[in-house]
Design an enzyme around this catalytic site. Structure first.
Site, mmCIF file in Angstrom:
data_model
loop_
_atom_site.group_PDB
_atom_site.id
_atom_site.type_symbol
_atom_site.label_atom_id
_atom_site.label_comp_id
_atom_site.label_asym_id
_atom_site.label_seq_id
_atom_site.Cartn_x
_atom_site.Cartn_y
_atom_site.Cartn_z
ATOM 1 N N TRP A 129 0.866 -1.198 0.000
ATOM 2 C CA TRP A 129 0.000 0.000 0.000
ATOM 3 C C TRP A 129 0.886 1.226 0.000
ATOM 4 O O TRP A 129 1.881 1.278 0.724
ATOM 5 C CB TRP A 129 -0.904 0.032 1.236
ATOM 6 N N PHE A 181 -1.214 -3.789 7.714
ATOM 7 C CA PHE A 181 -1.826 -4.715 8.679
ATOM 8 C C PHE A 181 -1.106 -6.066 8.693
ATOM 9 O O PHE A 181 -1.017 -6.718 9.738
ATOM 10 C CB PHE A 181 -3.312 -4.912 8.348
ATOM 11 N N GLU A 182 -0.581 -6.467 7.543
ATOM 12 C CA GLU A 182 0.070 -7.783 7.435
ATOM 13 C C GLU A 182 1.540 -7.752 7.881
ATOM 14 O O GLU A 182 2.210 -8.797 7.900
ATOM 15 C CB GLU A 182 -0.017 -8.304 5.994
ATOM 16 N N ILE A 197 -2.029 6.339 5.765
ATOM 17 C CA ILE A 197 -2.442 7.742 5.654
ATOM 18 C C ILE A 197 -3.857 7.894 6.187
ATOM 19 O O ILE A 197 -4.730 7.047 5.928
ATOM 20 C CB ILE A 197 -2.326 8.207 4.191
ATOM 21 N N GLU A 254 -10.903 8.932 5.327
ATOM 22 C CA GLU A 254 -12.188 9.456 5.773
ATOM 23 C C GLU A 254 -12.853 8.517 6.763
ATOM 24 O O GLU A 254 -13.848 8.865 7.384
ATOM 25 C CB GLU A 254 -13.089 9.671 4.561
ATOM 26 N N THR A 255 -12.302 7.312 6.894
ATOM 27 C CA THR A 255 -12.848 6.366 7.866
ATOM 28 C C THR A 255 -11.839 6.186 8.986
ATOM 29 O O THR A 255 -10.738 6.732 8.928
ATOM 30 C CB THR A 255 -13.080 4.994 7.215
ATOM 31 N N HIS A 312 -10.424 3.464 9.550
ATOM 32 C CA HIS A 312 -9.632 2.299 9.178
ATOM 33 C C HIS A 312 -8.170 2.470 9.601
ATOM 34 O O HIS A 312 -7.541 1.563 10.126
ATOM 35 C CB HIS A 312 -9.705 2.124 7.652
ATOM 36 N N PHE A 364 9.504 -0.718 14.170
ATOM 37 C CA PHE A 364 8.258 -0.122 13.677
ATOM 38 C C PHE A 364 8.597 1.035 12.725
ATOM 39 O O PHE A 364 8.693 2.181 13.137
ATOM 40 C CB PHE A 364 7.453 0.382 14.885
ATOM 41 N N ARG A 368 8.823 12.597 4.693
ATOM 42 C CA ARG A 368 9.521 11.702 5.635
ATOM 43 C C ARG A 368 10.032 10.423 4.945
ATOM 44 O O ARG A 368 10.385 9.450 5.609
ATOM 45 C CB ARG A 368 8.571 11.324 6.779
HETATM 46 C C1 DLZ Z 1 -7.410 -1.174 3.811
HETATM 47 C C2 DLZ Z 1 -6.257 -0.240 3.966
HETATM 48 C C3 DLZ Z 1 -6.454 1.152 4.064
HETATM 49 C C4 DLZ Z 1 -7.807 1.786 4.029
HETATM 50 N N1 DLZ Z 1 -5.425 1.991 4.151
HETATM 51 C C5 DLZ Z 1 -4.156 1.482 4.199
HETATM 52 C C6 DLZ Z 1 -3.054 2.351 4.306
HETATM 53 O O1 DLZ Z 1 -3.141 3.594 4.328
HETATM 54 N N2 DLZ Z 1 -1.802 1.781 4.387
HETATM 55 C C7 DLZ Z 1 -1.605 0.423 4.369
HETATM 56 O O2 DLZ Z 1 -0.446 -0.009 4.455
HETATM 57 N N3 DLZ Z 1 -2.646 -0.417 4.225
HETATM 58 C C8 DLZ Z 1 -3.907 0.074 4.132
HETATM 59 N N4 DLZ Z 1 -4.970 -0.770 4.009
HETATM 60 C C9 DLZ Z 1 -4.708 -2.220 3.814
HETATM 61 C C10 DLZ Z 1 -4.568 -3.016 5.117
HETATM 62 O O3 DLZ Z 1 -3.303 -2.788 5.704
HETATM 63 C C11 DLZ Z 1 -4.730 -4.530 4.824
HETATM 64 O O4 DLZ Z 1 -3.799 -4.907 3.827
HETATM 65 C C12 DLZ Z 1 -6.125 -4.879 4.348
HETATM 66 O O5 DLZ Z 1 -7.088 -4.423 5.266
HETATM 67 C C13 DLZ Z 1 -6.264 -6.407 4.158
HETATM 68 O O6 DLZ Z 1 -7.505 -6.675 3.584
#
Ligand code: DLZ
Length: 168
Positions: free
Chosen positions: A31, A66-67, A91, A94-95, A97, A122, A136
């Site tokens: 991402w 997340f992973e 980043i 709007e949610t 998340h 981290f 950054r």
């Molecule tokens: C879903 C999501 C969102 C909304 N934003 C980010 C982000 O800004 N940076 C990031 O590294 N990953 C984002 N993800 C993906 C989640 O980390 C994760 O991969 C998904 O929720 C898995 O379905």
């Protein structure tokens, strides 16, 4: 001090350990890859600059930040890996998340580090905007990847210091 007042690529390098035989894993979230690739470049080059070599740096990709936690655990569980550097950019959206991801990853990485007894760093940016992220990631505030790599090196130095004292 926030990272807005600090250059992430400027650090005290007194007394750094010899890392020539240490194995590093760098995890990169896909991402926001335009930023995470710059973080990777910073981390990789910093390790090389302070004594590592390409064969001792292994890269792994994960889909999103997340992973990073599970990827970090898989690497840290390996006997041949001395330190893991987890890089991502979350980043503000709007949610909410982003809040869930940030907290989960920060907690998860801490847990992996404590469970394995290895530095798991981290290296996740949590900015409000893409511009702040780029600032950054090799921009006006330096590179979080550089700082994350230097943190890994310094933690290995501390481990060495403590292990040495214990063996006396
Ligand atoms: C879903 C999501 C969102 C909304 N934003 C980010 C982000 O800004 N940076 C990031 O590294 N990953 C984002 N993800 C993906 C989640 O980390 C994760 O991969 C998904 O929720 C898995 O379905």
């Amino acid at each position: 001090m926030s990272s807005a007042d600090k250059n992430l690529s400027v650090f005290n390098t007194d007394g750094l350990p010899d890392i020539s035989s240490k194995k590093f894993a760098i995890l990169v979230a896909e991402w926001n890859s335009e930023v995470t690739e710059r973080l990777f470049e910073g981390a990789y080059q910093t390790l090389i600059q302070y004594g590592s070599s390409p064969e001792n740096i292994e890269r792994g990709n994960v889909p999103g930040s997340f992973e990073l936690t599970l990827g970090a655990q898989w690497f840290a569980d390996r006997r041949d890996v001395d330190a893991v550097i987890a890089l991502g950019v979350v980043i503000q959206g709007e949610t909410k998340h982003n809040d869930y991801i940030n907290h989960a990853v920060a907690q998860g990485i801490t847990n992996v580090s404590l469970k394995t007894g290895k530095p798991v760093i981290f290296g996740v940016l949590t900015p409000n905007t893409m511009e702040q992220a780029l600032d950054r990631a090799g921009g006006i505030h330096g590179n979080k990847g550089d700082e994350a790599a230097m943190t890994a090196i310094k933690m290995l130095g501390l481990y060495h210091q403590i292990a040495l004292a214990q063996s006396r």
